[in-house]
Write a protein that holds these residues in place. Structure first.
Motif, PDB file in Angstrom:
ATOM      1  N   GLY A   1       0.822  -1.197   0.000  1.00 45.84           N
ATOM      2  CA  GLY A   1       0.000   0.000   0.000  1.00 45.84           C
ATOM      3  C   GLY A   1       0.854   1.245   0.000  1.00 45.84           C
ATOM      4  O   GLY A   1       2.068   1.195   0.258  1.00 45.84           O
ATOM      5  N   THR A   2       0.239   2.371  -0.284  1.00 46.27           N
ATOM      6  CA  THR A   2       0.951   3.644  -0.310  1.00 46.27           C
ATOM      7  C   THR A   2       0.902   4.357   1.029  1.00 46.27           C
ATOM      8  O   THR A   2       1.624   5.323   1.247  1.00 46.27           O
ATOM      9  CB  THR A   2       0.351   4.562  -1.386  1.00 46.27           C
ATOM     10  N   GLY A   3       0.042   3.916   1.917  1.00 40.62           N
ATOM     11  CA  GLY A   3      -0.091   4.566   3.214  1.00 40.62           C
ATOM     12  C   GLY A   3      -1.020   3.769   4.102  1.00 40.62           C
ATOM     13  O   GLY A   3      -1.555   2.719   3.725  1.00 40.62           O
TER      14      GLY A   3
ATOM     15  N   GLN B   1       2.358   1.605  19.767  1.00 45.78           N
ATOM     16  CA  GLN B   1       2.571   2.347  18.528  1.00 45.78           C
ATOM     17  C   GLN B   1       4.006   2.212  18.043  1.00 45.78           C
ATOM     18  O   GLN B   1       4.942   2.107  18.842  1.00 45.78           O
ATOM     19  CB  GLN B   1       2.240   3.820  18.732  1.00 45.78           C
ATOM     20  N   HIS B   2       4.178   2.245  16.713  1.00 50.12           N
ATOM     21  CA  HIS B   2       5.499   2.078  16.118  1.00 50.12           C
ATOM     22  C   HIS B   2       6.465   3.181  16.577  1.00 50.12           C
ATOM     23  O   HIS B   2       6.059   4.305  16.872  1.00 50.12           O
ATOM     24  CB  HIS B   2       5.397   2.078  14.596  1.00 50.12           C
ATOM     25  N   THR B   3       7.729   2.829  16.613  1.00 54.05           N
ATOM     26  CA  THR B   3       8.781   3.802  16.882  1.00 54.05           C
ATOM     27  C   THR B   3       9.135   4.565  15.621  1.00 54.05           C
ATOM     28  O   THR B   3       9.336   5.782  15.654  1.00 54.05           O
ATOM     29  CB  THR B   3      10.037   3.094  17.434  1.00 54.05           C
ATOM     30  N   VAL B   4       9.240   3.848  14.524  1.00 56.34           N
ATOM     31  CA  VAL B   4       9.584   4.434  13.226  1.00 56.34           C
ATOM     32  C   VAL B   4       8.750   3.744  12.157  1.00 56.34           C
ATOM     33  O   VAL B   4       8.452   2.552  12.260  1.00 56.34           O
ATOM     34  CB  VAL B   4      11.089   4.265  12.909  1.00 56.34           C
ATOM     35  N   SER B   5       8.371   4.494  11.147  1.00 55.66           N
ATOM     36  CA  SER B   5       7.664   3.910   9.994  1.00 55.66           C
ATOM     37  C   SER B   5       8.150   4.589   8.726  1.00 55.66           C
ATOM     38  O   SER B   5       8.774   5.651   8.770  1.00 55.66           O
ATOM     39  CB  SER B   5       6.143   4.089  10.140  1.00 55.66           C
ATOM     40  N   GLY B   6       7.874   3.963   7.575  1.00 56.28           N
ATOM     41  CA  GLY B   6       8.302   4.544   6.315  1.00 56.28           C
ATOM     42  C   GLY B   6       7.681   3.854   5.130  1.00 56.28           C
ATOM     43  O   GLY B   6       6.829   2.971   5.281  1.00 56.28           O
ATOM     44  N   VAL B   7       8.084   4.263   3.951  1.00 51.98           N
ATOM     45  CA  VAL B   7       7.576   3.700   2.702  1.00 51.98           C
ATOM     46  C   VAL B   7       8.746   3.244   1.850  1.00 51.98           C
ATOM     47  O   VAL B   7       9.877   3.719   1.999  1.00 51.98           O
ATOM     48  CB  VAL B   7       6.714   4.724   1.926  1.00 51.98           C
ATOM     49  N   ALA B   8       8.480   2.303   0.968  1.00 50.74           N
ATOM     50  CA  ALA B   8       9.501   1.783   0.060  1.00 50.74           C
ATOM     51  C   ALA B   8       8.772   1.201  -1.150  1.00 50.74           C
ATOM     52  O   ALA B   8       7.571   1.441  -1.349  1.00 50.74           O
ATOM     53  CB  ALA B   8      10.365   0.731   0.748  1.00 50.74           C
TER      54      ALA B   8
END
Length: 417
Positions: free
Chosen positions: A65-67, A160-167
């Protein structure tokens, strides 16, 4: 001769290419000082996926997904018995993804130890729901996240997540295949993400601006227009215009900030299922603020001291202002609830609601107090008029206050009921 040589070289090159192992290009992402990696390839009609992560991470997840507004997520975390739990989840907003109705991930191998956590599993290519993407034989957008800390105690208690991102990556063509055993495999590229602090700060700024605009500036502008004309004279409109102008400016600044935040997350700006009624009421406030301000300017330009009645445009301004103000103050508690739902599922403090209630209560008390004072002054004025009536009859002229005769100069203090 030459054509045959070219043909043989081409065939040899093709054969050599088929014998060279595919270079691994996993999705590796940094969660503070730790690194997690996701490998994938196609196997017997399914995606064969491997997730590796160090023990300092309580959980890791990635999805298609994109988000967060629409993603098919796979989340892994260690269990007390030394195995790894892998769950399939559907994300519909910037909060904890819900468990998919069908848990069709089949674990083929998993282990949890002080040296690291590994889980390999099969996943069907089909999407978990109609709103989430399926795995395609092409490069697709991916999202990922990780949490530094202890593993969750249950599937419903995920911090809740500490860090998130997209790839992005192709999960089926072998470019992400597991290849640790290959000495020629290049080191993976480690992608970095966002810890959410920037978005959190911007959401706080958005809420603070909206609260100040509609619980501070807007009530002050209304009180001055309603009760301050006699005391302030010609200055009442200037102050009213300035206060509401600032209210409108802060409203659109806050709207621009949250629009950017939502755009960065890849979510739908006006998704009711993700943000609830807050996004609908907020959009109405943003839409109504501009015409309300414009109408006030037009009314001021068209005002005439010799008019005999209150025009429809004035009354429209009153009621449009009341509606916009009511929508705004109703929407603020929904915004507080949405912020804490997105910020931390397990921590929803009461102090923002208490502060909001105190500020709004102060505005209500001021309005009621000034309204009572105004009515008493009006009653005293009517008594004085009745006692000076040469006919000896008591004349209740409350119904005449907003309707001056042609010989009267309209008192601006009577302009708003």
């Amino acid at each position: 001769m030459l054509p045959r040589l070219v043909s043989n070289l081409a065939a040899l090159l093709a054969l050599t290419t088929t014998l060279v192992p595919v270079q691994a290009g996993p999705l590796c992402f940094a969660v503070e000082s730790a690194t997690a990696c996701v490998y994938s390839t196609q196997d017997a009609g399914d995606a064969l996926i491997r997730i590796e992560y160090p023990p300092q991470l309580g959980w890791v997840a990635f999805g298609l997904g994109t988000g967060m507004n629409s993603a098919d997520v796979m989340m892994a975390y260690a269990l007390p018995d030394g195995s790894i739990s892998i769950t399939r989840r559907s994300s519909s907003g910037h909060f904890l993804p819900t468990l998919a109705s069908t848990q069709d991930l089949t674990i083929t191998n998993s282990s949890s130890s002080s040296s690291g956590n590994v889980v390999t599993f099969r996943r069907p290519l089909a999407a978990a729901s109609a709103s989430t993407p399926s795995i395609q034989q092409s490069t697709q957008p991916l999202i990922w996240a990780g949490y530094t800390g202890s593993p969750p105690t249950s599937p419903g208690a995920i911090p809740q997540h500490t860090v998130s991102g997209v790839a992005s990556g192709n999960l089926l063509d072998g470019s992400m295949a597991f290849a640790h055993s290959s000495p020629s495999a290049p080191p993976p590229t480690i992608v970095t993400g966002d810890d959410g602090s920037r978005d959190r700060r911007l959401r706080i700024i958005h809420g603070t601006l909206m609260a100040f605009a509609w619980v501070g500036l807007a009530p002050a502008a209304i009180l001055i227009a309603r009760f301050g004309k006699k005391a302030l004279g010609v200055w009442w409109f200037r102050i009213h215009f300035t206060l509401f102008g600032l209210c409108a400016a802060l409203t659109y600044a806050a709207f621009a900030i949250v629009y950017r935040v939502v755009a960065d997350t890849g979510e739908n700006h006006y998704d009711y299922s993700a943000s609830g009624i807050h996004v609908i009421l907020g959009l109405l406030v943003v839409i109504l603020t501009a015409p309300q301000a414009f109408l006030g300017i037009v009314i001021d330009k068209l005002w005439s001291p010799t008019r005999k009645s209150i025009p429809w445009r004035d009354k429209l301004h009153w009621w449009l202002g009341r509606l916009t103000f009511l929508l705004a103050v109703i929407n603020i508690p929904f915004g507080i609830a949405l912020f804490y739902r997105d910020d931390n599922n397990n921590n929803r403090p009461a102090w923002p609601y208490i502060l909001y209630a105190l500020l709004l209560g102060a505005a209500v008390v001021a309005f009621v107090g000034l309204a009572i004072k105004s009515r008493r002054e009006a009653a005293g004025h009517h008594v004085a008029v009745a006692s000076n009536d040469n006919t000896g009859h008591k004349d209740d002229r409350r119904g005449q206050l907003d309707r001056p005769t042609s010989a009267q100069t309209l008192d601006p203090a009577r302009d708003i009921p």
